[in-house]
Write a protein that holds these residues in place. Structure first.
Motif, PDB file in Angstrom:
ATOM      1  N   VAL A 347      -8.705  -4.287 -31.804  1.00 46.07           N
ATOM      2  CA  VAL A 347     -10.030  -4.881 -32.041  1.00 46.07           C
ATOM      3  C   VAL A 347      -9.936  -6.357 -32.386  1.00 46.07           C
ATOM      4  O   VAL A 347     -10.946  -6.963 -32.742  1.00 46.07           O
ATOM      5  CB  VAL A 347     -10.752  -4.129 -33.191  1.00 46.07           C
ATOM      6  N   ALA A 348      -8.778  -6.938 -32.293  1.00 46.54           N
ATOM      7  CA  ALA A 348      -8.636  -8.364 -32.602  1.00 46.54           C
ATOM      8  C   ALA A 348      -9.544  -9.182 -31.692  1.00 46.54           C
ATOM      9  O   ALA A 348      -9.551  -9.001 -30.473  1.00 46.54           O
ATOM     10  CB  ALA A 348      -7.177  -8.790 -32.420  1.00 46.54           C
ATOM     11  N   GLY A 349     -10.344 -10.070 -32.280  1.00 50.02           N
ATOM     12  CA  GLY A 349     -11.245 -10.921 -31.517  1.00 50.02           C
ATOM     13  C   GLY A 349     -12.586 -10.286 -31.215  1.00 50.02           C
ATOM     14  O   GLY A 349     -13.489 -10.946 -30.684  1.00 50.02           O
ATOM     15  N   LEU A 350     -12.795  -9.006 -31.543  1.00 51.67           N
ATOM     16  CA  LEU A 350     -14.063  -8.338 -31.293  1.00 51.67           C
ATOM     17  C   LEU A 350     -15.073  -8.736 -32.369  1.00 51.67           C
ATOM     18  O   LEU A 350     -14.777  -8.676 -33.564  1.00 51.67           O
ATOM     19  CB  LEU A 350     -13.859  -6.818 -31.303  1.00 51.67           C
ATOM     20  N   LYS A 351     -16.265  -9.170 -31.960  1.00 53.82           N
ATOM     21  CA  LYS A 351     -17.263  -9.679 -32.898  1.00 53.82           C
ATOM     22  C   LYS A 351     -18.608  -8.983 -32.664  1.00 53.82           C
ATOM     23  O   LYS A 351     -18.856  -8.414 -31.600  1.00 53.82           O
ATOM     24  CB  LYS A 351     -17.440 -11.188 -32.727  1.00 53.82           C
ATOM     25  N   VAL A 352     -19.458  -9.076 -33.689  1.00 52.49           N
ATOM     26  CA  VAL A 352     -20.814  -8.538 -33.579  1.00 52.49           C
ATOM     27  C   VAL A 352     -21.543  -9.281 -32.463  1.00 52.49           C
ATOM     28  O   VAL A 352     -21.515 -10.505 -32.382  1.00 52.49           O
ATOM     29  CB  VAL A 352     -21.575  -8.691 -34.912  1.00 52.49           C
ATOM     30  N   GLY A 353     -22.197  -8.519 -31.598  1.00 52.18           N
ATOM     31  CA  GLY A 353     -22.914  -9.108 -30.476  1.00 52.18           C
ATOM     32  C   GLY A 353     -22.178  -9.001 -29.155  1.00 52.18           C
ATOM     33  O   GLY A 353     -22.774  -9.192 -28.093  1.00 52.18           O
ATOM     34  N   VAL A 371     -22.019  -4.495 -29.860  1.00 49.89           N
ATOM     35  CA  VAL A 371     -21.364  -4.320 -31.162  1.00 49.89           C
ATOM     36  C   VAL A 371     -22.337  -4.730 -32.261  1.00 49.89           C
ATOM     37  O   VAL A 371     -22.845  -5.852 -32.266  1.00 49.89           O
ATOM     38  CB  VAL A 371     -20.077  -5.157 -31.251  1.00 49.89           C
ATOM     39  N   SER A 372     -22.623  -3.804 -33.195  1.00 51.16           N
ATOM     40  CA  SER A 372     -23.524  -4.110 -34.318  1.00 51.16           C
ATOM     41  C   SER A 372     -22.769  -4.264 -35.627  1.00 51.16           C
ATOM     42  O   SER A 372     -23.190  -5.028 -36.495  1.00 51.16           O
ATOM     43  CB  SER A 372     -24.587  -3.016 -34.458  1.00 51.16           C
ATOM     44  N   THR A 373     -21.654  -3.542 -35.807  1.00 52.02           N
ATOM     45  CA  THR A 373     -20.836  -3.696 -37.016  1.00 52.02           C
ATOM     46  C   THR A 373     -19.365  -3.513 -36.654  1.00 52.02           C
ATOM     47  O   THR A 373     -19.015  -2.722 -35.776  1.00 52.02           O
ATOM     48  CB  THR A 373     -21.207  -2.663 -38.102  1.00 52.02           C
ATOM     49  N   VAL A 374     -18.532  -4.275 -37.368  1.00 49.39           N
ATOM     50  CA  VAL A 374     -17.069  -4.128 -37.291  1.00 49.39           C
ATOM     51  C   VAL A 374     -16.594  -4.022 -38.734  1.00 49.39           C
ATOM     52  O   VAL A 374     -16.611  -5.004 -39.466  1.00 49.39           O
ATOM     53  CB  VAL A 374     -16.402  -5.313 -36.581  1.00 49.39           C
ATOM     54  N   ALA A 375     -16.200  -2.816 -39.155  1.00 52.53           N
ATOM     55  CA  ALA A 375     -15.858  -2.603 -40.561  1.00 52.53           C
ATOM     56  C   ALA A 375     -14.548  -1.840 -40.676  1.00 52.53           C
ATOM     57  O   ALA A 375     -14.274  -0.926 -39.891  1.00 52.53           O
ATOM     58  CB  ALA A 375     -16.969  -1.836 -41.263  1.00 52.53           C
ATOM     59  N   ARG A 395      -4.001  -0.710 -39.687  1.00 51.28           N
ATOM     60  CA  ARG A 395      -5.256  -0.196 -40.249  1.00 51.28           C
ATOM     61  C   ARG A 395      -6.247   0.112 -39.123  1.00 51.28           C
ATOM     62  O   ARG A 395      -6.254  -0.536 -38.086  1.00 51.28           O
ATOM     63  CB  ARG A 395      -5.870  -1.225 -41.195  1.00 51.28           C
ATOM     64  N   SER A 396      -7.106   1.112 -39.364  1.00 45.64           N
ATOM     65  CA  SER A 396      -8.147   1.458 -38.401  1.00 45.64           C
ATOM     66  C   SER A 396      -9.459   0.765 -38.756  1.00 45.64           C
ATOM     67  O   SER A 396      -9.738   0.503 -39.937  1.00 45.64           O
ATOM     68  CB  SER A 396      -8.374   2.969 -38.366  1.00 45.64           C
ATOM     69  N   PHE A 397     -10.260   0.492 -37.732  1.00 47.21           N
ATOM     70  CA  PHE A 397     -11.573  -0.134 -37.906  1.00 47.21           C
ATOM     71  C   PHE A 397     -12.632   0.727 -37.230  1.00 47.21           C
ATOM     72  O   PHE A 397     -12.393   1.320 -36.178  1.00 47.21           O
ATOM     73  CB  PHE A 397     -11.598  -1.532 -37.285  1.00 47.21           C
ATOM     74  N   GLY A 398     -13.835   0.780 -37.891  1.00 51.89           N
ATOM     75  CA  GLY A 398     -14.973   1.476 -37.295  1.00 51.89           C
ATOM     76  C   GLY A 398     -15.825   0.480 -36.527  1.00 51.89           C
ATOM     77  O   GLY A 398     -16.314  -0.500 -37.108  1.00 51.89           O
ATOM     78  N   ILE A 399     -16.037   0.717 -35.244  1.00 56.97           N
ATOM     79  CA  ILE A 399     -16.809  -0.179 -34.385  1.00 56.97           C
ATOM     80  C   ILE A 399     -18.088   0.564 -33.982  1.00 56.97           C
ATOM     81  O   ILE A 399     -18.039   1.546 -33.242  1.00 56.97           O
ATOM     82  CB  ILE A 399     -16.021  -0.579 -33.109  1.00 56.97           C
ATOM     83  N   LYS A 400     -19.227   0.079 -34.494  1.00 53.12           N
ATOM     84  CA  LYS A 400     -20.510   0.703 -34.181  1.00 53.12           C
ATOM     85  C   LYS A 400     -21.191  -0.073 -33.065  1.00 53.12           C
ATOM     86  O   LYS A 400     -21.312  -1.302 -33.142  1.00 53.12           O
ATOM     87  CB  LYS A 400     -21.416   0.751 -35.416  1.00 53.12           C
ATOM     88  N   LEU A 401     -21.645   0.652 -32.039  1.00 56.19           N
ATOM     89  CA  LEU A 401     -22.291   0.023 -30.887  1.00 56.19           C
ATOM     90  C   LEU A 401     -23.720   0.550 -30.751  1.00 56.19           C
ATOM     91  O   LEU A 401     -23.958   1.753 -30.830  1.00 56.19           O
ATOM     92  CB  LEU A 401     -21.531   0.338 -29.592  1.00 56.19           C
ATOM     93  N   ASN A 419     -14.023   1.648 -22.623  1.00 55.28           N
ATOM     94  CA  ASN A 419     -13.285   1.003 -21.531  1.00 55.28           C
ATOM     95  C   ASN A 419     -12.800  -0.383 -21.906  1.00 55.28           C
ATOM     96  O   ASN A 419     -11.736  -0.802 -21.489  1.00 55.28           O
ATOM     97  CB  ASN A 419     -14.158   0.916 -20.279  1.00 55.28           C
ATOM     98  N   GLY A 420     -13.577  -1.086 -22.686  1.00 54.24           N
ATOM     99  CA  GLY A 420     -13.156  -2.429 -23.087  1.00 54.24           C
ATOM    100  C   GLY A 420     -14.328  -3.388 -23.154  1.00 54.24           C
ATOM    101  O   GLY A 420     -15.436  -3.111 -22.668  1.00 54.24           O
ATOM    102  N   LYS A 421     -14.104  -4.520 -23.775  1.00 49.76           N
ATOM    103  CA  LYS A 421     -15.131  -5.541 -23.940  1.00 49.76           C
ATOM    104  C   LYS A 421     -15.467  -6.164 -22.600  1.00 49.76           C
ATOM    105  O   LYS A 421     -14.602  -6.428 -21.774  1.00 49.76           O
ATOM    106  CB  LYS A 421     -14.654  -6.609 -24.932  1.00 49.76           C
ATOM    107  N   THR A 422     -16.772  -6.439 -22.424  1.00 46.48           N
ATOM    108  CA  THR A 422     -17.215  -7.111 -21.197  1.00 46.48           C
ATOM    109  C   THR A 422     -16.768  -8.562 -21.226  1.00 46.48           C
ATOM    110  O   THR A 422     -16.935  -9.263 -22.242  1.00 46.48           O
ATOM    111  CB  THR A 422     -18.749  -7.045 -21.072  1.00 46.48           C
TER     112      THR A 422
END
Length: 424
Positions: A347-353, A371-375, A395-401, A419-422
């Motif tokens: 999830v490195a580099g993954l941001k809200v939006g 992506v609405s939250t990265v926690a 560590r694991s992260f919860g990614i809410k879409l 599948n992956g980030k657009t």
């Protein structure tokens, strides 16, 4: 044998070293692949909401059933509303009555203002305007004569019509008051209301009856014509006006006006203005009561709080339900979402939006989410390193879409694969 052992040992060392090198390379490749080739799955989720009445009562209608799709604001059920409808009708009648009082007070104000103006005119009269007094006296004679003639001729059609309208309005108010009293007496016999509540409605009934009776008398008078004493009084006023005319003609030089008449007229004007304000206040109170009754009437309809699907029903027709009781449980379809749990290396580099591509496993259709939250996930979701050299904790992260648009085949609970980030 002494020469064979060193050779064997050397061969074993080469094998062990080669194996360690291959194992280390394989772990490195495995970590790199896991960082770049993570394809976790998660379930489509949504919020569950309850639909409840704002007031308690007996359920009279159930308009939907389990499994139905509903729109926000759609009527789902209704409560018994007979009493509240009666209160709305009573409140409307009270508004009409208050508006009638305003009209009456405004008429009294106009009359008082006219008298005040007459008094002011009288104060300004001097000997030089005595002829004007004579003319006014003559006009008074004409007016008195016209009144006498009108009494002999009977009430005008407009006056009869006005008396008829007043009788009809007061009769309607009386009918509603009588219905309310009968209803309250019936409820008293059933023990649903107290005697004090019945007495309060009885007072309103007596007031409505009195006004109806007065209006009926007025209506009868307008149709029967004036009484003999009214005619005699008008004729006496005519004679008085004639006498005033003679006095004005005889006393052109001695015109005298009382200042007190003007003061009395001014007091009457102020009193009439106060009556108007009081009547307007009564109208506002009646309108507020009407609005309150209509608001409570609207509460007897249970509206869908959101677009969704009926999951369960907790009340039946004929049952008593309390305020806030969850009559229906609904699955909201306004917003659907999905939550993936992924290692931090993915999830490195993954941001809200950010936009993310997914696949609906049941059909293979592509789905896009935002992506609405990265926690960070709780500590127990941390992947601890082993004793192997070069590994670290992950560590694991919860990614809410938020799911932008789902295909018609997708329902809550189905599985989506990451599948992956657009790009872009």
């Amino acid at each position: 044998m002494r020469f064979i052992r060193p050779v064997i040992y050397s061969a074993m060392a080469v094998v062990i070293g080669t194996s360690a090198l291959l194992l280390t390379s394989k772990q490195a490749i495995s970590q790199t692949d896991s960082a770049n080739q993570v394809h976790p799955t998660a379930y489509i989720e949504t919020n569950e909401v309850s639909a409840s009445f704002k007031v308690g009562g007996r359920v009279t209608e159930i308009l939907v059933k389990e499994g139905n799709s509903v729109k926000k604001g759609q009527v789902l059920a209704r409560l018994q509303s007979t009493e509240i409808e009666a209160k709305v009708a009573q409140a409307k009648a009270a508004v009409s009555l208050a508006q009638g009082k305003i009209a009456e007070a405004e008429g009294a104000s106009a009359t008082a203002h006219a008298k005040k103006q007459q008094g002011i005119a009288g104060v300004n009269v001097t000997a030089d305007t005595a002829e004007q007094q004579v003319a006014q006296a003559q006009a008074a004679v004409s007016a008195a004569q016209a009144k006498v003639d009108a009494l002999h001729n009977g009430a005008r059609p407009e006056e009869k019509k006005q008396a008829e309208i007043q009788l009809k309005a007061t009769t309607e108010v009386y009918t509603i008051a009588e219905q309310n009293l009968n209803r309250m007496n019936a409820m008293l016999e059933q023990g649903l209301v107290s005697q004090a509540e019945v007495d309060k409605v009885k007072v309103s009934y007596q007031e409505a009856k009195t006004k109806r009776d007065l209006a009926e008398q007025q209506y009868n008078m307008s149709n029967q014509g004036p009484r003999e004493e009214e005619i005699r009084g008008a004729e006496a006023q005519l004679e008085q006006a004639k006498a005033a005319l003679k006095l004005a003609e005889a006393n052109r030089a001695t015109v005298q006006v009382k200042q007190g008449d003007v003061a009395a007229a001014e007091a009457a004007v102020q009193q009439a203005q106060g009556a108007i304000k009081s009547a307007q206040s009564g109208e506002q109170q009646a309108k507020a009561a009407q609005m309150e009754a209509e608001t409570y009437l609207s509460y007897t309809e249970l509206l869908a709080p959101t677009d969704g699907i009926i999951l369960s029903q907790s009340a039946q027709v004929g049952e008593l339900v309390g305020s806030g009781f969850p009559v229906f449980s609904m699955e909201s379809t306004d917003t659907r979402w999905v939550k993936f749990y992924m290692p931090e290396t993915a999830v490195a580099g993954l941001k809200v939006g950010n936009k993310v591509n997914m696949t609906l496993l049941s059909t293979g259709e592509k789905v896009e989410g935002t992506v609405s939250t990265v926690a960070a996930a709780p500590d127990f979701a941390v992947k601890k390193a082993t004793q192997t050299s070069g590994e670290t904790d992950i560590r694991s992260f919860g990614i809410k879409l938020e799911l932008n648009q789902l295909p018609d085949s997708a329902t809550t609970g189905m599985t989506l694969q990451w599948n992956g980030k657009t790009e872009g």
